[in-house]
Scaffold this motif. Structure first.
Motif, mmCIF file in Angstrom:
data_model
loop_
_atom_site.group_PDB
_atom_site.id
_atom_site.type_symbol
_atom_site.label_atom_id
_atom_site.label_comp_id
_atom_site.label_asym_id
_atom_site.label_seq_id
_atom_site.Cartn_x
_atom_site.Cartn_y
_atom_site.Cartn_z
ATOM 1 N N VAL A 42 39.804 37.676 30.484
ATOM 2 C CA VAL A 42 39.419 36.269 30.334
ATOM 3 C C VAL A 42 39.880 35.418 31.520
ATOM 4 C CG1 VAL A 42 39.236 36.359 27.825
ATOM 5 C CG2 VAL A 42 41.418 35.719 28.872
ATOM 6 N N ALA A 43 40.846 35.904 32.304
ATOM 7 C CA ALA A 43 41.321 35.213 33.504
ATOM 8 C C ALA A 43 42.161 36.187 34.310
ATOM 9 C CB ALA A 43 42.143 33.978 33.148
ATOM 10 N N ASN A 44 42.430 35.835 35.573
ATOM 11 C CA ASN A 44 43.280 36.709 36.380
ATOM 12 C C ASN A 44 43.942 35.922 37.499
ATOM 13 O OD1 ASN A 44 41.344 36.769 38.667
ATOM 14 N ND2 ASN A 44 40.109 37.917 37.217
ATOM 15 N N LEU A 45 44.990 36.515 38.062
ATOM 16 C CA LEU A 45 45.685 35.974 39.210
ATOM 17 C C LEU A 45 46.199 37.143 40.028
ATOM 18 C CD1 LEU A 45 46.809 33.513 40.757
ATOM 19 C CD2 LEU A 45 48.851 33.684 39.304
ATOM 20 N N PHE A 46 45.880 37.154 41.323
ATOM 21 C CA PHE A 46 46.286 38.229 42.220
ATOM 22 C C PHE A 46 47.010 37.611 43.407
ATOM 23 C CE2 PHE A 46 41.892 39.498 40.708
ATOM 24 C CZ PHE A 46 42.359 40.108 39.558
ATOM 25 N N HIS A 47 48.193 38.129 43.744
ATOM 26 C CA HIS A 47 49.003 37.531 44.804
ATOM 27 C C HIS A 47 49.614 38.621 45.680
ATOM 28 C CE1 HIS A 47 51.692 34.720 46.785
ATOM 29 N NE2 HIS A 47 52.678 35.569 46.553
ATOM 30 N N THR A 48 49.476 38.464 46.996
ATOM 31 C CA THR A 48 50.149 39.334 47.953
ATOM 32 C C THR A 48 51.375 38.598 48.479
ATOM 33 O OG1 THR A 48 48.067 40.351 48.632
ATOM 34 C CG2 THR A 48 49.937 40.623 50.115
ATOM 35 N N ALA A 61 49.406 41.697 40.349
ATOM 36 C CA ALA A 61 48.066 41.470 39.799
ATOM 37 C C ALA A 61 48.210 41.301 38.291
ATOM 38 C CB ALA A 61 47.145 42.646 40.110
ATOM 39 N N THR A 62 47.751 40.164 37.801
ATOM 40 C CA THR A 62 47.819 39.882 36.372
ATOM 41 C C THR A 62 46.416 39.607 35.853
ATOM 42 O OG1 THR A 62 50.005 38.912 36.625
ATOM 43 C CG2 THR A 62 48.810 38.359 34.621
ATOM 44 N N VAL A 63 46.067 40.290 34.777
ATOM 45 C CA VAL A 63 44.782 40.063 34.115
ATOM 46 C C VAL A 63 45.087 39.638 32.685
ATOM 47 C CG1 VAL A 63 42.551 41.033 33.442
ATOM 48 C CG2 VAL A 63 43.671 41.828 35.556
#
Length: 123
Positions: A42-48, A61-63
């Motif tokens: 339903v949403a996500n956030l990806f960070h390097t 990486a969060t889903v």
């Protein structure tokens, strides 16, 4: 409330090195694995993270799932990954889907060893 919380620590990951350092690449793989397992993103956030004296920056990486969440953290300097899959089983048992997602992610990273734990929550 009732659910299944799976965690895994992966060591010696033999996947493509960019999978451990490229947030967009890892994120796309996570979203695809979620869909393939039958869960609903339903949403996500990806960070390097930035590189340090120890090596290239890792990725988180969060889903967010309709059923709960997936979170992946990478440590490229040690070829390690941690996985966290939690599904709520309210209204239906999603445990098999959680196990399928965990298995797909383990296969993606190709670890030479891993430690997997499961916790039934809210009994």
């Amino acid at each position: 409330m009732h659910g299944l919380h799976l965690t895994a620590d992966l060591y010696g990951c033999a996947c493509a090195p960019t999978l451990l350092t490229d947030a967009e690449l890892l994120g796309a793989q996570c979203v695809q694995a979620v869909a393939d397992s039958g869960l609903q993103a339903v949403a996500n956030l990806f960070h390097t993270f930035p590189a340090t004296a120890h090596g290239p920056g890792g990725v988180t990486a969060t889903v967010l799932l309709a059923e709960s969440h997936l979170c992946v953290h990478t440590w490229p300097e040690t070829s390690a990954v941690t996985l966290d899959v939690y599904v709520c089983n309210f209204g239906g048992d999603h445990s098999a889907k959680a196990h399928a997602l965990m298995g797909a992610l383990q296969a993606l990273f190709k670890p030479d060893r891993c430690s997997v734990n499961g916790l039934v929550r809210g009994l």
